[in-house]
Design an enzyme around this catalytic site. Structure first.
Site, PDB file in Angstrom:
ATOM      1  CD  GLU A  99      -1.308  -2.399   1.995  1.00 35.08           C
ATOM      2  OE1 GLU A  99      -0.074  -2.611   1.943  1.00 35.08           O
ATOM      3  OE2 GLU A  99      -2.087  -3.176   2.539  1.00 35.08           O
ATOM      4  CB  CYS A 123      -0.649  -3.795   8.562  1.00 40.37           C
ATOM      5  SG  CYS A 123       0.512  -2.532   8.000  1.00 40.37           S
ATOM      6  CB  CYS A 126      -0.935  -0.124   5.101  1.00 39.55           C
ATOM      7  SG  CYS A 126       0.626  -0.860   4.621  1.00 39.55           S
TER       8      CYS A 126
HETATM    9  O1  LIG Z   1      -0.582  -4.179   5.025  1.00 37.74           O
HETATM   10  C1  LIG Z   1       0.277  -5.007   4.692  1.00 37.74           C
HETATM   11  C2  LIG Z   1       0.674  -6.042   5.502  1.00 37.74           C
HETATM   12  C3  LIG Z   1       1.705  -6.855   5.132  1.00 37.74           C
HETATM   13  N1  LIG Z   1       2.333  -6.640   3.962  1.00 37.74           N
HETATM   14  C4  LIG Z   1       3.479  -7.479   3.573  1.00 37.74           C
HETATM   15  C5  LIG Z   1       4.646  -7.369   4.505  1.00 37.74           C
HETATM   16  C6  LIG Z   1       5.297  -8.708   4.387  1.00 37.74           C
HETATM   17  O2  LIG Z   1       6.201  -8.673   3.286  1.00 37.74           O
HETATM   18  C7  LIG Z   1       4.130  -9.640   4.084  1.00 37.74           C
HETATM   19  C8  LIG Z   1       3.603 -10.348   5.289  1.00 37.74           C
HETATM   20  O3  LIG Z   1       4.479 -11.361   5.625  1.00 37.74           O
HETATM   21  P1  LIG Z   1       4.113 -12.452   6.718  1.00 37.74           P
HETATM   22  O4  LIG Z   1       5.273 -13.401   6.630  1.00 37.74           O
HETATM   23  O5  LIG Z   1       2.815 -13.085   6.314  1.00 37.74           O
HETATM   24  O6  LIG Z   1       4.029 -11.732   8.024  1.00 37.74           O
HETATM   25  O7  LIG Z   1       3.086  -8.821   3.602  1.00 37.74           O
HETATM   26  C9  LIG Z   1       1.923  -5.641   3.115  1.00 37.74           C
HETATM   27  O8  LIG Z   1       2.493  -5.447   2.011  1.00 37.74           O
HETATM   28  N2  LIG Z   1       0.882  -4.863   3.492  1.00 37.74           N
HETATM   29 ZN   LIG Z   2       0.961  -2.598   5.882  1.00 38.87          ZN
END
Ligand SMILES: O=c1ccn([C@H]2C[C@H](O)[C@@H](COP(=O)(O)O)O2)c(=O)[nH]1
Ligand SMILES: [Zn+2]
Length: 191
Positions: A99, A123, A126
């Site tokens: 994002e 998350c 973001c």
């Molecule tokens: O809002 C988000 C949340 C996570 N990501 C990315 C960051 C990481 O590269 C992966 C998540 O890895 P996990 O091993 O599943 O914790 O996803 C994102 O781009 N945006």
């Molecule tokens: Zn994020």
């Protein structure tokens, strides 16, 4: 006796022309979500790939991103692991989220009133960027982390800020792209 009328094809000056539009085209929302998924394919993260696609009110794509290392931080040198003894050896301190990259990659002056299509619900970090950048709608596909504090906080902030969030339910489970589909005669699948 009435003959069946065939409206699909018409012979014009010897050419056969299709007269009705295709029905199996992908609709806008499906297209934008597919763009997010295609962008995710660029990610080097071995455990999870995320894609994001920002769209303005005129259905124009103004930014695309995926999770990856910052410019200058080599994909080969920085870590991709997650269960490491030191946080410095895991990806989490380094990787830029999809994002954030989509917002920073924007090709317009701003992303105010835009919609962001994301393969995964954003998350908390973001969510903050989405809110502060003026994006007004989040369309997500996976909500697999909904039970985690980070994502509960994210939804809380997006709701409070009046950012509309809704889950995209795809009509089909895949869209196939075949490079050999065009009538380009020189094209042949690479060996
Ligand atoms: O809002 C988000 C949340 C996570 N990501 C990315 C960051 C990481 O590269 C992966 C998540 O890895 P996990 O091993 O599943 O914790 O996803 C994102 O781009 N945006
Ligand atoms: Zn994020």
């Amino acid at each position: 006796m009435d003959l069946p009328v065939k409206i699909e094809e018409l012979t014009l000056n010897g050419d056969t022309k299709n007269q009705t539009k295709r029905e199996d085209y992908i609709e806008w929302k499906e297209y934008f979500m597919a763009m997010a998924f295609l962008a995710a394919k660029r990610s080097k993260d071995p455990s999870f790939q995320v894609g994001a696609c920002i769209v303005n009110k005129e259905n124009r794509i103004v930014g695309v991103g995926y999770n990856g290392m910052p410019f200058g931080c080599s994909d080969d040198d920085f870590p991709w692991g997650k269960n490491t003894t030191s946080p410095l050896d895991s990806k989490f301190l380094y990787v830029c989220h999809a994002e954030m990259n989509a917002i920073l990659n924007k090709n317009s002056a701003d992303v105010k009133d835009c919609t962001i299509y994301v393969s995964l619900f954003p998350c908390n970090e973001c969510a903050k960027m989405i809110i502060q950048s003026g994006i007004k709608e989040v369309v997500y596909l996976s909500d697999k982390n909904a039970h985690k504090d980070i994502y509960i906080a994210s939804r809380k902030m997006l709701d409070a800020a009046g950012v509309k969030c809704w889950q995209y339910i795809p009509k089909r489970d895949k869209i196939e792209i075949r490079f050999t589909e065009t009538d380009c005669e020189t094209m042949s699948p690479s060996k």
